[in-house]
Every structure is written in structure tokens, then in C-alpha cells.
Design an enzyme around this catalytic site. Structure first.
Site, mmCIF file in Angstrom:
data_model
loop_
_atom_site.group_PDB
_atom_site.id
_atom_site.type_symbol
_atom_site.label_atom_id
_atom_site.label_comp_id
_atom_site.label_asym_id
_atom_site.label_seq_id
_atom_site.Cartn_x
_atom_site.Cartn_y
_atom_site.Cartn_z
ATOM 1 N N ASP A 5 0.871 -1.178 0.000
ATOM 2 C CA ASP A 5 0.000 0.000 0.000
ATOM 3 C C ASP A 5 0.910 1.231 0.000
ATOM 4 O O ASP A 5 2.138 1.124 -0.197
ATOM 5 C CB ASP A 5 -0.978 -0.039 1.190
ATOM 6 C CG ASP A 5 -0.286 0.173 2.546
ATOM 7 O OD1 ASP A 5 0.958 0.229 2.598
ATOM 8 O OD2 ASP A 5 -1.017 0.285 3.547
ATOM 9 N N THR A 64 2.856 -1.793 8.924
ATOM 10 C CA THR A 64 3.396 -2.715 9.935
ATOM 11 C C THR A 64 3.675 -4.116 9.391
ATOM 12 O O THR A 64 4.317 -4.924 10.071
ATOM 13 C CB THR A 64 2.367 -2.893 11.067
ATOM 14 O OG1 THR A 64 1.144 -3.362 10.459
ATOM 15 C CG2 THR A 64 2.099 -1.589 11.798
HETATM 16 C C1 RB5 Z 1 -2.078 2.504 6.588
HETATM 17 O O1 RB5 Z 1 -2.166 3.698 7.295
HETATM 18 C C2 RB5 Z 1 -1.826 1.343 7.546
HETATM 19 O O2 RB5 Z 1 -2.956 1.126 8.309
HETATM 20 C C3 RB5 Z 1 -1.430 0.100 6.770
HETATM 21 O O3 RB5 Z 1 -0.314 0.370 6.008
HETATM 22 C C4 RB5 Z 1 -1.060 -1.131 7.593
HETATM 23 O O4 RB5 Z 1 -0.073 -0.827 8.538
HETATM 24 C C5 RB5 Z 1 -2.139 -1.915 8.126
HETATM 25 O O5 RB5 Z 1 -1.933 -2.966 8.745
#
Ligand code: RB5
Length: 144
Positions: A5, A64
Site C-alpha cells: 500500500d 506494519t
Molecule cells: C495505513 O495507514 C496502515 O494502516 C497500513 O499500512 C497497515 O499498517 C495496516 O496494517
């Protein structure tokens, strides 16, 4: 195969580039930049490609590593492991036959991520019967 992402975009770009330099055939999917992107979509793309056997391994990066890991593990046959150390990557391969490595873009330095990825790629699955039995249990239908 590398997917992320927006929160994993920087780290994904780095580990994908490192893999290219190692001579791997690298495909990147998911966020095209750091604009908001829903991490389950990246996990879906990587999980489907690994299950189709077009790719042996996948790497998923979000903030994370947790969100992509949860989503990828919804697919039977995907064994995704969120690793924060080389030791975890080695054990994820040896004991869990992990086929997707998840990394945290907000957790790991670029150097740590490359070391973890290298350990993951270089470690074969331990074929001992007890591990094979447990991995088969991981992939079995859940009765609930
Ligand atoms: C995005 O802000 C964050 O929530 C995503 O990258 C991830 O860490 C979700 O587990």
C-alpha cells in the site's frame, strides 16, 4: 512479486530494486506511489499470483506488515509471515514453509528489510515429518 500500500511503497521499491540487482524477475503491484491505497487489494493481488504458481514467493509491505499478512492468510495455501528479524524469516521458511514475506514499512529500516528478505529467500523449507505434518494442518480446511 512485490506488493504494497502507500505506507509500504518506499520500502517495497527498495527491496524490489535490491531483488532486481540480485537477478530476480521482479513484478511490482499495488500502490503506484504514496497516495492512499487500501492494503487488502495489494494482498489479494500477491496471494492470487502466488497461488497460480506464476510466482514461488510474494513479498507484501504495509505500514506494519500486519494488515497485508492478515488478508493474505485468508487464502488457503498462502502462508504469510510478518517478520521483523532474520531469525523470524529463517524460522518462517524452515518451520512454516512461508511463501509470502510481510514487512513493515514503518517498522523496518531498508537495511533490516533487505537482510530479512535475503534470509527468507536463502532458507529452504525443513522437510522433517513433524514440520510437513503441521504445515499440512495449516492448509487444511478449518472446521468452525
Ligand atoms: C495505513 O495507514 C496502515 O494502516 C497500513 O499500512 C497497515 O499498517 C495496516 O496494517
Amino acid at each position: 512479486m512485490f506488493g504494497s500500500d502507500h505506507a509500504g511503497f518506499q520500502l517495497r521499491s527498495h527491496v524490489a530494486e535490491w531483488s532486481r540487482e540480485q537477478g530476480h524477475d521482479v513484478l511490482e503491484v499495488g500502490a503506484p506511489d504514496e497516495t492512499s491505497y487500501d492494503y487488502p487489494n495489494a494482498a489479494d493481488l500477491v496471494a492470487k499470483l502466488v497461488l497460480s504458481q506464476e510466482r514461488e514467493f510474494g513479498v507484501l509491505v504495509c505500514g506494519t506488515g500486519i494488515g497485508v499478512c492478515i488478508r493474505a492468510n485468508r487464502y488457503r495455501g498462502i502462508r504469510a509471515a510478518d517478520c521483523t528479524s532474520e531469525e523470524m524469516a529463517v524460522l518462517a521458511r524452515q518451520h512454516n514453509a512461508a511463501n509470502v514475506l510481510c514487512l513493515g514499512g514503518r517498522i523496518l529500516s531498508k537495511g533490516q528489510a533487505v537482510s530479512i528478505l535475503r534470509a527468507f529467500l536463502e532458507t529452504p523449507v525443513d522437510t522433517a515429518e513433524r514440520h510437513a505434518r503441521r504445515v499440512a494442518m495449516l492448509d487444511a480446511e478449518v472446521d468452525h
